[in-house]
Design an enzyme around this catalytic site. Structure first.
Site, short mmCIF file in Angstrom:
data_model
loop_
_atom_site.label_atom_id
_atom_site.label_comp_id
_atom_site.label_asym_id
_atom_site.label_seq_id
_atom_site.Cartn_x
_atom_site.Cartn_y
_atom_site.Cartn_z
NE ARG A 16 -10.26 1.26 -4.20
CZ ARG A 16 -9.55 1.25 -3.07
NH1 ARG A 16 -8.81 0.20 -2.75
NH2 ARG A 16 -9.62 2.26 -2.23
CG ASP A 17 -11.07 -0.07 0.37
OD1 ASP A 17 -10.52 -1.15 0.59
OD2 ASP A 17 -10.74 0.99 0.93
CG HIS A 208 -9.92 5.63 2.69
ND1 HIS A 208 -10.63 5.33 1.54
CD2 HIS A 208 -9.46 4.44 3.15
CE1 HIS A 208 -10.59 4.02 1.34
NE2 HIS A 208 -9.89 3.45 2.30
CG HIS A 210 -10.38 0.48 6.25
ND1 HIS A 210 -10.89 -0.55 5.49
CD2 HIS A 210 -9.77 1.32 5.38
CE1 HIS A 210 -10.60 -0.35 4.23
NE2 HIS A 210 -9.91 0.78 4.12
CB CYS A 241 -5.61 -3.08 2.11
SG CYS A 241 -4.11 -3.22 1.14
CG ASN A 250 -13.72 1.19 3.23
OD1 ASN A 250 -13.77 0.25 2.46
ND2 ASN A 250 -12.76 2.06 3.23
N1 COA Z 1 -2.42 -2.18 -14.95
C1 COA Z 1 -2.14 -3.28 -15.67
N2 COA Z 1 -0.91 -3.77 -15.84
C2 COA Z 1 0.10 -3.09 -15.26
C3 COA Z 1 -0.13 -1.94 -14.51
C4 COA Z 1 -1.46 -1.48 -14.35
N3 COA Z 1 -1.75 -0.39 -13.64
N4 COA Z 1 1.04 -1.48 -14.05
C5 COA Z 1 1.99 -2.31 -14.52
N5 COA Z 1 1.43 -3.28 -15.26
C6 COA Z 1 2.09 -4.36 -15.99
C7 COA Z 1 3.27 -3.85 -16.80
O1 COA Z 1 2.82 -3.43 -18.06
C8 COA Z 1 4.12 -5.08 -16.90
O2 COA Z 1 3.58 -5.96 -17.87
P1 COA Z 1 4.50 -6.91 -18.75
O3 COA Z 1 5.13 -7.84 -17.78
O4 COA Z 1 3.51 -7.54 -19.66
O5 COA Z 1 5.47 -5.98 -19.40
C9 COA Z 1 3.92 -5.74 -15.55
O6 COA Z 1 2.70 -5.22 -15.03
C10 COA Z 1 5.02 -5.44 -14.56
O7 COA Z 1 5.17 -4.03 -14.45
P2 COA Z 1 5.78 -3.36 -13.15
O8 COA Z 1 5.76 -1.88 -13.30
O9 COA Z 1 7.11 -4.01 -12.86
O10 COA Z 1 4.70 -3.74 -12.08
P3 COA Z 1 4.82 -4.67 -10.81
O11 COA Z 1 4.78 -6.09 -11.20
O12 COA Z 1 5.94 -4.20 -9.97
O13 COA Z 1 3.44 -4.31 -10.09
C11 COA Z 1 1.71 -2.73 -9.60
C12 COA Z 1 3.20 -2.97 -9.68
C13 COA Z 1 1.53 -1.39 -8.92
C14 COA Z 1 1.14 -2.69 -10.99
C15 COA Z 1 1.02 -3.86 -8.79
O14 COA Z 1 1.71 -4.09 -7.61
C16 COA Z 1 -0.41 -3.54 -8.48
O15 COA Z 1 -1.25 -3.55 -9.38
N6 COA Z 1 -0.75 -3.24 -7.21
C17 COA Z 1 -2.10 -2.83 -6.86
C18 COA Z 1 -2.37 -3.19 -5.44
C19 COA Z 1 -3.77 -2.81 -5.04
O16 COA Z 1 -4.65 -2.61 -5.84
N7 COA Z 1 -3.98 -2.75 -3.70
C20 COA Z 1 -5.23 -2.45 -3.15
C21 COA Z 1 -5.66 -1.04 -3.30
S1 COA Z 1 -4.77 0.10 -2.31
ZN ZN Z 2 -9.22 1.48 2.20
#
Ligand code: COA
Ligand code: ZN
Length: 322
Positions: A16-17, A208, A210, A241, A250
């Site tokens: 994942r990371d 955790h 890095h 990240c 990490n």
């Molecule tokens: N998985 C899949 N789709 C997701 C979701 C998830 N966990 N969470 C939200 N969505 C979808 C919603 O259903 C919505 O879809 P639609 O447009 O078809 O209705 C869309 O995303 C927007 O939803 P919203 O709640 O406004 O999300 P966002 O666009 O603000 O994004 C996150 C928020 C958290 C989902 C996004 O920023 C993200 O996935 N970040 C992860 C970052 C990451 O992994 N970083 C590294 C690890 S720490």
């Molecule tokens: Zn990390």
């Protein structure tokens, strides 16, 4: 005497990371093979993927398929990272054993990472805990930028404590303090844990790390001295990240396992197998990974004594006389 636990629990986060930041698409079957091989080393926990927005982290868009096709080794807990309840529902449906949640201690990193303020994230994480409780799936809550933020610098300990308190109050059984960009130092780790461990009794703490600034293992030693026995690490030292500038890998799993075993701390992990997986992961990502032990070999490695030296050893001369 150095204070060391008899045994620690390592969670491998490379799939994942590590893979989340790889620019080239890693085919699903390749990810699955790496995860299956990691499990065969005896790793008790593996963070296999994340259920996040597929456009935000495209490398994790095959989360469901990865979960469906890995070989589930009894004794390994298969975990996924989720940022919100939508991710938690996907993770539970996909059959995870445990969920790791994420929120940052600093506002700017949280906005960059999950497009929410910390308060908004905490609302979502309450919903995640409810989803997990209904599904009887274990949860651990990570706090990114716990020891410093690449945008804001120092994160006040009171601020971090407020995030910990919020998560504990909503029922988090465990907290992972995450050093997202390798800003923590051992003294800081000690000060924070000496404050938090007695204030939050019953919480399972994870560190955790890095290794961005070569302080990961020193930080882990400091955490062990404070009683922490759960650590995240990644095979070969993959990791970083995508939403934290300057982020890098990490702490390397095999380097950490090697260090622990050398000190007599048990992990239940087969180091030789881990080294083989690490070499395999190098071929997957197509570059040399930062881990040291897969280059140097374990401390038990020996080289033949050069000819000229062998003959001059006192033991050799003694042997010649008798
Ligand atoms: N998985 C899949 N789709 C997701 C979701 C998830 N966990 N969470 C939200 N969505 C979808 C919603 O259903 C919505 O879809 P639609 O447009 O078809 O209705 C869309 O995303 C927007 O939803 P919203 O709640 O406004 O999300 P966002 O666009 O603000 O994004 C996150 C928020 C958290 C989902 C996004 O920023 C993200 O996935 N970040 C992860 C970052 C990451 O992994 N970083 C590294 C690890 S720490
Ligand atoms: Zn990390």
């Amino acid at each position: 005497m150095m204070k060391l636990p008899a045994r620690v629990t390592i969670c491998e986060v490379g799939p994942r990371d590590g893979f989340q930041i790889e620019p080239e698409w890693i085919p699903t079957e390749t990810k699955i093979e790496v995860i299956d091989r990691l499990a065969e080393t005896g790793l008790p926990r593996i963070e296999v993927t994340s259920f996040v927005h597929p456009k935000v982290v495209p490398q994790m868009r095959d989360a469901e398929e990865v979960m469906a096709r890995i070989r589930r080794r009894p004794g390994t807990r298969y975990v996924a990272l989720v940022p919100n309840d939508k991710g938690a529902v996907r993770a539970v449906d996909a059959g995870v054993d445990a969920i790791h949640t994420v929120v940052s201690a600093s506002e700017s990193h949280n906005l960059a990472n999950v497009n929410m303020t910390v308060a908004e994230s905490l609302v979502k994480l309450r919903a995640v805990l409810e989803v997990a409780a209904r599904a009887k799936v274990a949860v651990n809550c990570a706090i990114s930028t716990s020891f410093g933020c690449p945008f804001e610098g120092d994160v006040p300990v009171d601020r971090l404590e407020w995030v910990v308190r919020s998560l504990v109050d909503m029922g988090a059984p465990g907290i992972a303090l995450a050093d997202t960009t390798g800003m923590a130092n051992p003294r800081q780790v000690t000060e924070i844990l000496e404050r938090f461990v007695p204030r939050f009794p019953g919480i399972e703490w994870t560190l955790h790390t890095h290794d961005t600034r070569a302080m990961a293992i020193p930080n882990i030693l400091a955490a062990m001295a404070c009683g922490v026995t759960h650590f995240d690490s990644s095979i070969g030292g993959l990791g970083g990240c995508p939403f934290a500038p300057g982020a890098s890998g990490n702490v390397c799993t095999e380097d950490l396992v090697h260090c622990l075993h050398a000190m007599g701390v048990q992990t239940g992990i087969d180091l030789d197998r881990l080294l083989t997986v690490s070499r395999h992961v190098e071929t997957v990502v197509g570059r040399t990974l930062p881990g040291q032990v897969h280059k140097a070999g374990p401390w038990t490695r020996r080289y033949p004594v050069p000819d000229g030296v062998a003959a001059r050893l006192p033991s050799a001369r003694g042997a010649a006389r008798t």
